[in-house]
Design a protein around this motif. Structure first.
Motif, PDB file in Angstrom:
ATOM      1  N   ILE A 106       0.839  -1.206   0.000  1.00  0.00           N
ATOM      2  CA  ILE A 106       0.000   0.000   0.000  1.00  0.00           C
ATOM      3  C   ILE A 106       0.878   1.262   0.000  1.00  0.00           C
ATOM      4  O   ILE A 106       0.641   2.203  -0.767  1.00  0.00           O
ATOM      5  CB  ILE A 106      -0.949  -0.002   1.221  1.00  0.00           C
ATOM      6  CG1 ILE A 106      -1.972  -1.138   1.076  1.00  0.00           C
ATOM      7  CG2 ILE A 106      -1.669   1.340   1.366  1.00  0.00           C
ATOM      8  CD1 ILE A 106      -2.771  -1.411   2.328  1.00  0.00           C
ATOM      9  N   HIS A 109       2.416   1.578  -3.375  1.00  0.00           N
ATOM     10  CA  HIS A 109       1.441   1.940  -4.405  1.00  0.00           C
ATOM     11  C   HIS A 109       1.173   3.442  -4.426  1.00  0.00           C
ATOM     12  O   HIS A 109       1.054   4.055  -5.490  1.00  0.00           O
ATOM     13  CB  HIS A 109       0.132   1.187  -4.151  1.00  0.00           C
ATOM     14  CG  HIS A 109      -0.919   1.411  -5.192  1.00  0.00           C
ATOM     15  ND1 HIS A 109      -0.929   0.724  -6.383  1.00  0.00           N
ATOM     16  CD2 HIS A 109      -1.987   2.249  -5.226  1.00  0.00           C
ATOM     17  CE1 HIS A 109      -1.964   1.125  -7.107  1.00  0.00           C
ATOM     18  NE2 HIS A 109      -2.622   2.053  -6.425  1.00  0.00           N
ATOM     19  N   PHE A 110       1.076   4.031  -3.238  1.00  0.00           N
ATOM     20  CA  PHE A 110       0.800   5.466  -3.151  1.00  0.00           C
ATOM     21  C   PHE A 110       2.089   6.309  -3.146  1.00  0.00           C
ATOM     22  O   PHE A 110       2.063   7.486  -2.811  1.00  0.00           O
ATOM     23  CB  PHE A 110      -0.041   5.753  -1.909  1.00  0.00           C
ATOM     24  CG  PHE A 110      -1.447   5.236  -2.025  1.00  0.00           C
ATOM     25  CD1 PHE A 110      -2.331   5.800  -2.933  1.00  0.00           C
ATOM     26  CD2 PHE A 110      -1.866   4.161  -1.266  1.00  0.00           C
ATOM     27  CE1 PHE A 110      -3.623   5.312  -3.067  1.00  0.00           C
ATOM     28  CE2 PHE A 110      -3.162   3.661  -1.386  1.00  0.00           C
ATOM     29  CZ  PHE A 110      -4.042   4.242  -2.291  1.00  0.00           C
ATOM     30  N   ALA A 229       3.645   1.478 -10.035  1.00  0.00           N
ATOM     31  CA  ALA A 229       2.285   1.488  -9.494  1.00  0.00           C
ATOM     32  C   ALA A 229       1.228   1.696 -10.568  1.00  0.00           C
ATOM     33  O   ALA A 229       0.110   1.225 -10.446  1.00  0.00           O
ATOM     34  CB  ALA A 229       2.169   2.584  -8.432  1.00  0.00           C
ATOM     35  N   GLU A 230       1.594   2.439 -11.634  1.00  0.00           N
ATOM     36  CA  GLU A 230       0.600   2.756 -12.655  1.00  0.00           C
ATOM     37  C   GLU A 230       0.190   1.531 -13.466  1.00  0.00           C
ATOM     38  O   GLU A 230      -0.826   1.563 -14.173  1.00  0.00           O
ATOM     39  CB  GLU A 230       1.140   3.858 -13.595  1.00  0.00           C
ATOM     40  CG  GLU A 230       2.266   3.427 -14.525  1.00  0.00           C
ATOM     41  CD  GLU A 230       3.634   3.415 -13.854  1.00  0.00           C
ATOM     42  OE1 GLU A 230       3.707   3.704 -12.635  1.00  0.00           O
ATOM     43  OE2 GLU A 230       4.627   3.126 -14.524  1.00  0.00           O
ATOM     44  N   GLN A 232      -0.775  -1.388 -12.261  1.00  0.00           N
ATOM     45  CA  GLN A 232      -1.724  -2.233 -11.557  1.00  0.00           C
ATOM     46  C   GLN A 232      -2.788  -1.394 -10.862  1.00  0.00           C
ATOM     47  O   GLN A 232      -2.513  -0.282 -10.411  1.00  0.00           O
ATOM     48  CB  GLN A 232      -1.002  -3.061 -10.486  1.00  0.00           C
ATOM     49  CG  GLN A 232      -0.085  -4.136 -11.021  1.00  0.00           C
ATOM     50  CD  GLN A 232       0.576  -4.889  -9.874  1.00  0.00           C
ATOM     51  OE1 GLN A 232       1.209  -4.289  -9.025  1.00  0.00           O
ATOM     52  NE2 GLN A 232       0.412  -6.191  -9.856  1.00  0.00           N
ATOM     53  N   SER A 233      -3.969  -1.944 -10.746  1.00  0.00           N
ATOM     54  CA  SER A 233      -4.973  -1.300  -9.907  1.00  0.00           C
ATOM     55  C   SER A 233      -4.608  -1.559  -8.450  1.00  0.00           C
ATOM     56  O   SER A 233      -3.774  -2.419  -8.151  1.00  0.00           O
ATOM     57  CB  SER A 233      -6.355  -1.879 -10.203  1.00  0.00           C
ATOM     58  OG  SER A 233      -6.440  -3.208  -9.707  1.00  0.00           O
ATOM     59  N   PHE A 234      -5.261  -0.855  -7.548  1.00  0.00           N
ATOM     60  CA  PHE A 234      -4.968  -0.997  -6.125  1.00  0.00           C
ATOM     61  C   PHE A 234      -5.165  -2.442  -5.665  1.00  0.00           C
ATOM     62  O   PHE A 234      -4.317  -3.012  -4.973  1.00  0.00           O
ATOM     63  CB  PHE A 234      -5.853  -0.052  -5.309  1.00  0.00           C
ATOM     64  CG  PHE A 234      -5.681  -0.203  -3.823  1.00  0.00           C
ATOM     65  CD1 PHE A 234      -4.620   0.395  -3.161  1.00  0.00           C
ATOM     66  CD2 PHE A 234      -6.570  -0.969  -3.080  1.00  0.00           C
ATOM     67  CE1 PHE A 234      -4.458   0.246  -1.785  1.00  0.00           C
ATOM     68  CE2 PHE A 234      -6.411  -1.127  -1.707  1.00  0.00           C
ATOM     69  CZ  PHE A 234      -5.352  -0.508  -1.065  1.00  0.00           C
ATOM     70  N   PHE A 235      -6.281  -3.057  -6.064  1.00  0.00           N
ATOM     71  CA  PHE A 235      -6.573  -4.402  -5.568  1.00  0.00           C
ATOM     72  C   PHE A 235      -5.714  -5.474  -6.245  1.00  0.00           C
ATOM     73  O   PHE A 235      -5.432  -6.513  -5.644  1.00  0.00           O
ATOM     74  CB  PHE A 235      -8.066  -4.701  -5.718  1.00  0.00           C
ATOM     75  CG  PHE A 235      -8.908  -3.935  -4.732  1.00  0.00           C
ATOM     76  CD1 PHE A 235      -8.933  -4.310  -3.405  1.00  0.00           C
ATOM     77  CD2 PHE A 235      -9.624  -2.825  -5.130  1.00  0.00           C
ATOM     78  CE1 PHE A 235      -9.687  -3.601  -2.482  1.00  0.00           C
ATOM     79  CE2 PHE A 235     -10.381  -2.097  -4.216  1.00  0.00           C
ATOM     80  CZ  PHE A 235     -10.406  -2.486  -2.878  1.00  0.00           C
ATOM     81  N   GLU A 236      -5.294  -5.223  -7.466  1.00  0.00           N
ATOM     82  CA  GLU A 236      -4.316  -6.125  -8.103  1.00  0.00           C
ATOM     83  C   GLU A 236      -3.016  -6.109  -7.325  1.00  0.00           C
ATOM     84  O   GLU A 236      -2.430  -7.163  -7.027  1.00  0.00           O
ATOM     85  CB  GLU A 236      -4.059  -5.686  -9.547  1.00  0.00           C
ATOM     86  CG  GLU A 236      -5.141  -6.068 -10.532  1.00  0.00           C
ATOM     87  CD  GLU A 236      -4.853  -5.545 -11.927  1.00  0.00           C
ATOM     88  OE1 GLU A 236      -5.148  -6.261 -12.883  1.00  0.00           O
ATOM     89  OE2 GLU A 236      -4.313  -4.426 -12.054  1.00  0.00           O
ATOM     90  N   MET A 237      -2.550  -4.888  -7.006  1.00  0.00           N
ATOM     91  CA  MET A 237      -1.311  -4.744  -6.235  1.00  0.00           C
ATOM     92  C   MET A 237      -1.445  -5.410  -4.874  1.00  0.00           C
ATOM     93  O   MET A 237      -0.559  -6.151  -4.427  1.00  0.00           O
ATOM     94  CB  MET A 237      -0.997  -3.244  -6.084  1.00  0.00           C
ATOM     95  CG  MET A 237       0.135  -2.898  -5.117  1.00  0.00           C
ATOM     96  SD  MET A 237      -0.294  -2.939  -3.358  1.00  0.00           S
ATOM     97  CE  MET A 237      -1.638  -1.783  -3.277  1.00  0.00           C
ATOM     98  N   LEU A 238      -2.574  -5.152  -4.195  1.00  0.00           N
ATOM     99  CA  LEU A 238      -2.769  -5.680  -2.843  1.00  0.00           C
ATOM    100  C   LEU A 238      -2.756  -7.205  -2.851  1.00  0.00           C
ATOM    101  O   LEU A 238      -2.106  -7.838  -2.005  1.00  0.00           O
ATOM    102  CB  LEU A 238      -4.100  -5.162  -2.288  1.00  0.00           C
ATOM    103  CG  LEU A 238      -4.355  -5.401  -0.790  1.00  0.00           C
ATOM    104  CD1 LEU A 238      -3.276  -4.753   0.063  1.00  0.00           C
ATOM    105  CD2 LEU A 238      -5.722  -4.859  -0.402  1.00  0.00           C
TER     106      LEU A 238
END
Length: 394
Positions: A106, A109-110, A229-230, A232-238
């Motif tokens: 997380i 990602h941010f 980060a760009e 993947q979506s947030f939930f893909e990354m998570l």
């Protein structure tokens, strides 16, 4: 007396580093002295002041809270498996890695971690006499891990010369990743974990600048960090980070099962044939290094055995051995050996780092594999150096 032993220890460590140096004439003395002084100051602040106590307690409490949150998920899935009052190693120490890995994802990602890593690295480059790339890599390795750090540098991996590649890999092997720091803190005192992480960073620069001296020009020192980060979506990354954390936990568990069983079998075999365990033999071999680290002479064999266990297996197995032997060791020895254990300096790390680099760039992976033993040699000297620094303060 401890100061004389520490001076002797520093001279031996620097002498061993010079023995393995690729170009002794290029070694820069001033940055090395400066970084040793920084190590001593930071160690004193962390271990011997109220300010350090507040920092250590804050970090320990923070990881304690993370482990509490992790246990909510673990209890939901595995509740009832353990006997009342039992604390299984896999559930309490390894599985929390899954949650901490998700948290790192997380922050990555941010773009919070890349920002921190980059700017702390730039600050470090002002004092260590090395480039921005090496400084960034040392900070990044301590946060994301020894194999994952190379993903953040994949855009420029192919252009890195072998000399700089050695320093990057040595830094990665000399540190530990944030995802398993919480696990360490359940096995040894948090103050030694935090202190080791901080001073190992400088120790890695010191030893690498002796074993592998070179000069970096501003033109050579371009830092390109791949954040990714760009893509993947947030939930893909998570999901990816959660699975990565689970893989790390399962890998460590498998290695512990294999190594602990293997050592038990080898110890039993040696004891039947020679009347002495394999770890005791290793203890005698490593006892001189334990002595120059400041371990009381009566405890050097036991300490040496734990140190050797870490080198031939991994730090988790060695920490378990330290816990078993803790009742027979002084607080001073426990502190010194604890700091020595907090790094990835072991034989299996050679394959992990070489494999990670090869997966991103085959030619560079072959380069890393060629200097694998020299890499372990340098990283082990970093651990000894950190233990010597701590021995001056405690």
């Amino acid at each position: 007396m401890k100061f004389l032993i520490a001076i002797l220890g520093l001279l031996i460590v620097f002498g061993l580093a010079l023995l393995g140096s690729s170009d002794r004439k290029k070694v820069k003395i001033k940055p090395i002295i400066f970084m040793v002084i920084i190590q001593l100051i930071l160690t004193y602040l962390l271990l011997n002041t109220k300010f350090g106590l507040v920092i250590i307690n804050s970090i320990a409490d923070g990881f304690g809270k993370l482990l509490e949150w992790a246990n909510e998920g673990i209890s939901f899935v595995f509740g009832g498996i353990a006997n009342e009052g039992a604390a299984p190693f896999f559930l309490n120490v390894l599985l929390p890695i899954v949650f901490i890995s998700a948290l790192i994802g997380i922050l990555q990602h941010f773009k919070i971690l890349p920002f921190i890593m980059k700017w702390i690295g730039l600050l470090l480059s002002k004092v260590n006499g090395m480039g921005k790339l090496e400084s960034y890599n040392a900070v990044a390795s301590a946060i994301v891990g020894q194999s994952e750090v190379f993903i953040t540098l994949k855009k420029q991996l192919g252009a890195i010369p072998p000399a700089r590649m050695y320093t990057l890999c040595a830094s990665a092997m000399s540190t530990v990743s944030m995802s398993i720091v919480g696990a360490y803190m359940t096995m040894i005192e948090p103050k030694y974990v935090v202190t080791a992480i901080v001073i190992n960073m400088f120790g890695g620069f010191i030893i690498a600048s002796i074993i592998n001296p070179y000069t970096v020009t501003d033109d050579d020192d371009i830092l390109v960090v791949e954040e990714g980060a760009e893509k993947q979506s947030f939930f893909e990354m998570l999901g990816e980070y959660i699975m990565d954390g689970f893989k790390v936990a399962m890998t460590v568990a498998a290695m512990l099962i294999g190594f602990v069983a293997l050592i038990a079998g080898i110890n039993s075999l040696f004891d039947m044939i020679l009347g002495i365990s394999f770890q005791e033999i290793l203890g005698y071999i490593f006892a001189p290094f334990a002595f120059i680290m400041g371990v009381p002479i009566s405890e050097t064999v036991t300490a040496g055995g734990i140190m050797a266990t870490k080198l031939v297996t991994n730090e988790f197995v060695a920490m378990l051995s330290l816990g078993d032997a803790a009742k027979t060791l002084s607080d001073r020895t426990i502190g010194i050996v604890s700091v020595f254990l907090v790094s990835f300096a072991n034989f299996s790390s050679i394959g992990i780092i070489a494999g990670a680099v090869k997966g991103l760039h085959e030619k560079q992976g072959n380069v890393v594999a060629r200097f694998g033993l020299k890499l372990l040699y340098g990283a082990t000297l970093v651990s000894i150096l950190s233990a010597i620094i701590v021995s001056v303060i405690i």
